[in-house]
Design a protein around this motif. Structure first.
Motif, PDB file in Angstrom:
ATOM      1  N   GLU A  30       0.826  -1.197   0.000  1.00  0.00           N
ATOM      2  CA  GLU A  30       0.000   0.000   0.000  1.00  0.00           C
ATOM      3  C   GLU A  30       0.864   1.252   0.000  1.00  0.00           C
ATOM      4  O   GLU A  30       2.027   1.206   0.357  1.00  0.00           O
ATOM      5  N   ARG A  31       0.259   2.364  -0.387  1.00  0.00           N
ATOM      6  CA  ARG A  31       0.905   3.669  -0.227  1.00  0.00           C
ATOM      7  C   ARG A  31       0.659   4.077   1.214  1.00  0.00           C
ATOM      8  O   ARG A  31      -0.466   4.013   1.693  1.00  0.00           O
ATOM      9  N   ILE A  32       1.704   4.464   1.936  1.00  0.00           N
ATOM     10  CA  ILE A  32       1.569   4.862   3.336  1.00  0.00           C
ATOM     11  C   ILE A  32       2.172   6.244   3.536  1.00  0.00           C
ATOM     12  O   ILE A  32       2.872   6.756   2.670  1.00  0.00           O
ATOM     13  N   TRP A  33       1.924   6.792   4.691  1.00  0.00           N
ATOM     14  CA  TRP A  33       2.452   8.093   5.088  1.00  0.00           C
ATOM     15  C   TRP A  33       2.157   9.162   4.049  1.00  0.00           C
ATOM     16  O   TRP A  33       3.025   9.628   3.335  1.00  0.00           O
ATOM     17  N   PHE A  34       0.883   9.494   3.948  1.00  0.00           N
ATOM     18  CA  PHE A  34       0.394  10.519   3.025  1.00  0.00           C
ATOM     19  C   PHE A  34       0.720  10.179   1.571  1.00  0.00           C
ATOM     20  O   PHE A  34       1.027  11.052   0.771  1.00  0.00           O
ATOM     21  N   ASN A  35       0.694   8.890   1.255  1.00  0.00           N
ATOM     22  CA  ASN A  35       0.956   8.382  -0.102  1.00  0.00           C
ATOM     23  C   ASN A  35       2.368   8.651  -0.592  1.00  0.00           C
ATOM     24  O   ASN A  35       2.625   8.654  -1.784  1.00  0.00           O
ATOM     25  N   VAL A  36       3.311   8.860   0.313  1.00  0.00           N
ATOM     26  CA  VAL A  36       4.700   9.131  -0.066  1.00  0.00           C
ATOM     27  C   VAL A  36       5.484   7.846  -0.205  1.00  0.00           C
ATOM     28  O   VAL A  36       6.286   7.695  -1.119  1.00  0.00           O
ATOM     29  N   TYR A  37       5.267   6.896   0.697  1.00  0.00           N
ATOM     30  CA  TYR A  37       6.053   5.664   0.737  1.00  0.00           C
ATOM     31  C   TYR A  37       5.212   4.466   0.339  1.00  0.00           C
ATOM     32  O   TYR A  37       3.992   4.510   0.359  1.00  0.00           O
ATOM     33  N   VAL A  38       5.900   3.376   0.012  1.00  0.00           N
ATOM     34  CA  VAL A  38       5.253   2.102  -0.260  1.00  0.00           C
ATOM     35  C   VAL A  38       5.626   1.173   0.884  1.00  0.00           C
ATOM     36  O   VAL A  38       6.798   1.065   1.249  1.00  0.00           O
ATOM     37  N   GLY A  39       4.645   0.527   1.475  1.00  0.00           N
ATOM     38  CA  GLY A  39       4.964  -0.368   2.573  1.00  0.00           C
ATOM     39  C   GLY A  39       3.738  -0.896   3.273  1.00  0.00           C
ATOM     40  O   GLY A  39       2.684  -1.041   2.685  1.00  0.00           O
ATOM     41  N   ILE A  40       3.920  -1.164   4.557  1.00  0.00           N
ATOM     42  CA  ILE A  40       2.861  -1.729   5.381  1.00  0.00           C
ATOM     43  C   ILE A  40       2.703  -0.846   6.601  1.00  0.00           C
ATOM     44  O   ILE A  40       3.682  -0.479   7.247  1.00  0.00           O
ATOM     45  N   LEU A  41       1.471  -0.513   6.917  1.00  0.00           N
ATOM     46  CA  LEU A  41       1.163   0.250   8.118  1.00  0.00           C
ATOM     47  C   LEU A  41       0.591  -0.729   9.137  1.00  0.00           C
ATOM     48  O   LEU A  41      -0.421  -1.372   8.901  1.00  0.00           O
TER      49      LEU A  41
END
Length: 91
Positions: A77-88
């Motif tokens: 997924e896009r995480i942290w205001f759509n800046v990064y790719v990863g898992i929250l």
């Protein structure tokens, strides 16, 4: 109606149309819907899933696993205001 693709969406955004939005609001305002029953069902389901696993990771805080620089990772997924790719992970 599904809220999984965007967990931070508002009810109208997640619902997609007015009928689904109204149904969600009707559900939450119903005198027959009790938060304690929803929580109890969630707890029971969670405990059943835990019992089926040899190892369970239980984070106690919100954690981001940033895989932006690992292009071989797919389906993140896009995480942290759509800046990064990863898992929250929210604990």
């Amino acid at each position: 109606m599904t809220w999984l693709p965007n967990k931070s969406a508002s009810i109208p955004q997640a619902s997609g149309d007015w009928a689904a939005t109204q149904a969600a609001y009707d559900f939450w305002s119903s005198p027959h819907v009790k938060a304690s029953s929803i929580i109890q069902a969630h707890q029971t389901s969670t405990l059943n899933r835990i019992k089926a696993e040899a190892v369970v990771i239980a984070p106690q805080d919100t954690t981001e696993l940033n895989f932006t620089h690992h292009p071989s990772k797919k389906g993140m997924e896009r995480i942290w205001f759509n800046v990064y790719v990863g898992i929250l992970i929210v604990g």
